[in-house]
Design a protein around this motif. Structure first.
Motif, mmCIF file in Angstrom:
data_model
loop_
_atom_site.group_PDB
_atom_site.id
_atom_site.type_symbol
_atom_site.label_atom_id
_atom_site.label_comp_id
_atom_site.label_asym_id
_atom_site.label_seq_id
_atom_site.Cartn_x
_atom_site.Cartn_y
_atom_site.Cartn_z
ATOM 1 N N SER A 103 4.167 -0.340 11.012
ATOM 2 C CA SER A 103 3.539 0.804 10.338
ATOM 3 C C SER A 103 2.037 0.585 10.171
ATOM 4 O O SER A 103 1.595 -0.510 9.821
ATOM 5 C CB SER A 103 4.176 1.012 8.963
ATOM 6 N N LYS A 104 1.283 1.630 10.403
ATOM 7 C CA LYS A 104 -0.164 1.605 10.204
ATOM 8 C C LYS A 104 -0.586 2.494 9.040
ATOM 9 O O LYS A 104 -1.765 2.802 8.882
ATOM 10 C CB LYS A 104 -0.862 2.056 11.486
ATOM 11 N N ASP A 105 0.382 2.866 8.216
ATOM 12 C CA ASP A 105 0.138 3.721 7.058
ATOM 13 C C ASP A 105 0.006 2.852 5.807
ATOM 14 O O ASP A 105 0.940 2.114 5.475
ATOM 15 C CB ASP A 105 1.291 4.712 6.898
ATOM 16 N N PRO A 106 -1.118 2.925 5.097
ATOM 17 C CA PRO A 106 -1.264 2.118 3.875
ATOM 18 C C PRO A 106 -0.177 2.352 2.832
ATOM 19 O O PRO A 106 0.033 1.498 1.964
ATOM 20 C CB PRO A 106 -2.645 2.538 3.350
ATOM 21 N N ASP A 107 0.526 3.482 2.899
ATOM 22 C CA ASP A 107 1.597 3.725 1.933
ATOM 23 C C ASP A 107 2.684 2.661 2.007
ATOM 24 O O ASP A 107 3.436 2.462 1.044
ATOM 25 C CB ASP A 107 2.218 5.106 2.161
ATOM 26 N N GLY A 140 -6.107 3.803 -0.897
ATOM 27 C CA GLY A 140 -4.776 4.107 -1.394
ATOM 28 C C GLY A 140 -3.768 3.031 -1.036
ATOM 29 O O GLY A 140 -4.151 1.982 -0.488
ATOM 30 N N PRO A 141 -2.500 3.316 -1.322
ATOM 31 C CA PRO A 141 -2.007 4.490 -2.040
ATOM 32 C C PRO A 141 -2.373 4.434 -3.523
ATOM 33 O O PRO A 141 -2.510 3.352 -4.083
ATOM 34 C CB PRO A 141 -0.499 4.409 -1.839
ATOM 35 N N ARG A 142 -2.542 5.593 -4.122
ATOM 36 C CA ARG A 142 -3.054 5.650 -5.491
ATOM 37 C C ARG A 142 -2.108 5.021 -6.499
ATOM 38 O O ARG A 142 -2.546 4.561 -7.552
ATOM 39 C CB ARG A 142 -3.326 7.113 -5.880
ATOM 40 N N PRO A 163 -2.836 -4.698 10.085
ATOM 41 C CA PRO A 163 -2.094 -3.460 10.372
ATOM 42 C C PRO A 163 -2.915 -2.178 10.255
ATOM 43 O O PRO A 163 -2.597 -1.185 10.914
ATOM 44 C CB PRO A 163 -0.968 -3.476 9.342
ATOM 45 N N PHE A 164 -3.954 -2.182 9.421
ATOM 46 C CA PHE A 164 -4.697 -0.936 9.165
ATOM 47 C C PHE A 164 -6.091 -1.039 9.770
ATOM 48 O O PHE A 164 -7.096 -1.151 9.060
ATOM 49 C CB PHE A 164 -4.775 -0.658 7.657
ATOM 50 N N SER A 165 -6.144 -1.017 11.069
ATOM 51 C CA SER A 165 -7.408 -1.194 11.776
ATOM 52 C C SER A 165 -8.425 -0.147 11.358
ATOM 53 O O SER A 165 -8.105 1.042 11.234
ATOM 54 C CB SER A 165 -7.168 -1.118 13.290
#
Length: 297
Positions: free
Chosen positions: A180-184, A209-211, A257-259
């Protein structure tokens, strides 16, 4: 200490070690009479006879007091000579001592030292790992690499490189997230914390985030090195300093993961040397090499 007969004690140690005035004079490259005079000086200082002649013996004999003094003075001179030799060896023309934080030494500096040895084989670099900002009261330290909001007064400070933060994790943990590349996804993972307030997860949450990310939960590590080791072992997600994590990212031990999502730090790495002490050529060589390594990182 003011009345200590240093020359006399040096001569007396030679007499005690070699067993005679003439042998001591040859060893010290002075006259026989000079050694005899020093021997009398030491006896007057001590206040009792230190030597005597035994019939039938060429060498001097020593009283109990003389033997005790001879051993003590020789032991002291041996210790001085040994310490001096150690210092001279350590502080040769190519010897350079650098002080830096333990995590930076382990993660950034040590992996690059083989290149220094290859490019500058005459340099012998010693690394002193210390969390404190070097004040150079320790005369053995030639330069320091420190992170902070320099420059600092009374020190010569040269910028080495900047720093930025981003999350990293082990490849197995990332696979369990489905890459996954989604910060959530952080809400489902364990956050690993460095005790350094500059790397607080709250900064990341406020920006990307996520908040609702619970940034107070998760284990805390005493150093950046431990933090990154725990992440490489798939124990959670670490908010890592780029300069310290780059080699593990390149080798595949860590994954980013979050380039593109990263925080620039106001603090930077600085090369610090004492303003009052001129740098030797070997120190200048190391400083220039460090700057080259900083540009390549």
């Amino acid at each position: 200490m003011k009345n200590l007969p240093l020359n006399g004690l040096r001569a007396y140690a030679a007499v005690w070690r070699l067993g005679g005035v003439r042998a001591a004079a040859r060893a010290l490259d002075v006259t026989h009479s000079a050694v005899s005079r020093h021997l009398g000086e030491v006896e007057n200082w001590i206040g009792c006879p230190l030597t005597y002649k035994e019939e039938g013996r060429k060498k001097l004999s020593f009283t109990a007091e003389g033997a005790a003094l001879g051993r003590a003075v020789q032991d002291g001179l041996d210790q001085i000579l040994g310490t001096a030799a150690s210092l001279q060896e350590r502080r040769g023309a190519g010897s350079v001592v650098v002080s830096t934080a333990p995590s930076f030494a382990t993660r950034w500096l040590l992996p690059r030292l083989p290149r220094l040895a290859e490019q500058h084989p005459h340099i012998q670099l010693s690394v002193l790992a210390d969390q404190r900002l070097e004040d150079f009261s320790n005369q053995d330290v030639d330069l320091a690499i420190r992170m902070g909001e320099g420059p600092w007064p009374h020190l010569k400070c040269e910028l080495l490189m900047d720093e930025r933060l981003y999350p990293v994790m082990g490849s197995k943990l990332w696979a369990r997230t489905g890459h996954s590349k989604d910060p959530d996804i952080l809400n489902r993972l364990t956050l690993l914390h460095d005790r350094d307030p500059q790397t607080a997860w709250s900064q990341w949450r406020d920006r990307f985030g996520p908040r609702d990310l619970a940034v107070t939960e998760g284990p805390r590590m005493a150093s950046s090195d431990l933090l990154l080791r725990a992440a490489a072992l798939n124990q959670g997600v670490a908010l890592a300093r780029h300069r310290l994590a780059a080699d593990d990212l390149a080798s595949g031990q860590l994954v980013r993961p979050f380039s593109g999502k990263e925080l620039a730090l106001e603090q930077a790495y600085w090369i610090v040397t004492p303003r009052y002490r001129p740098n030797r050529q070997a120190v200048k060589t190391v400083v220039e090499w460090l700057q080259t390594m900083g540009r390549e990182t």
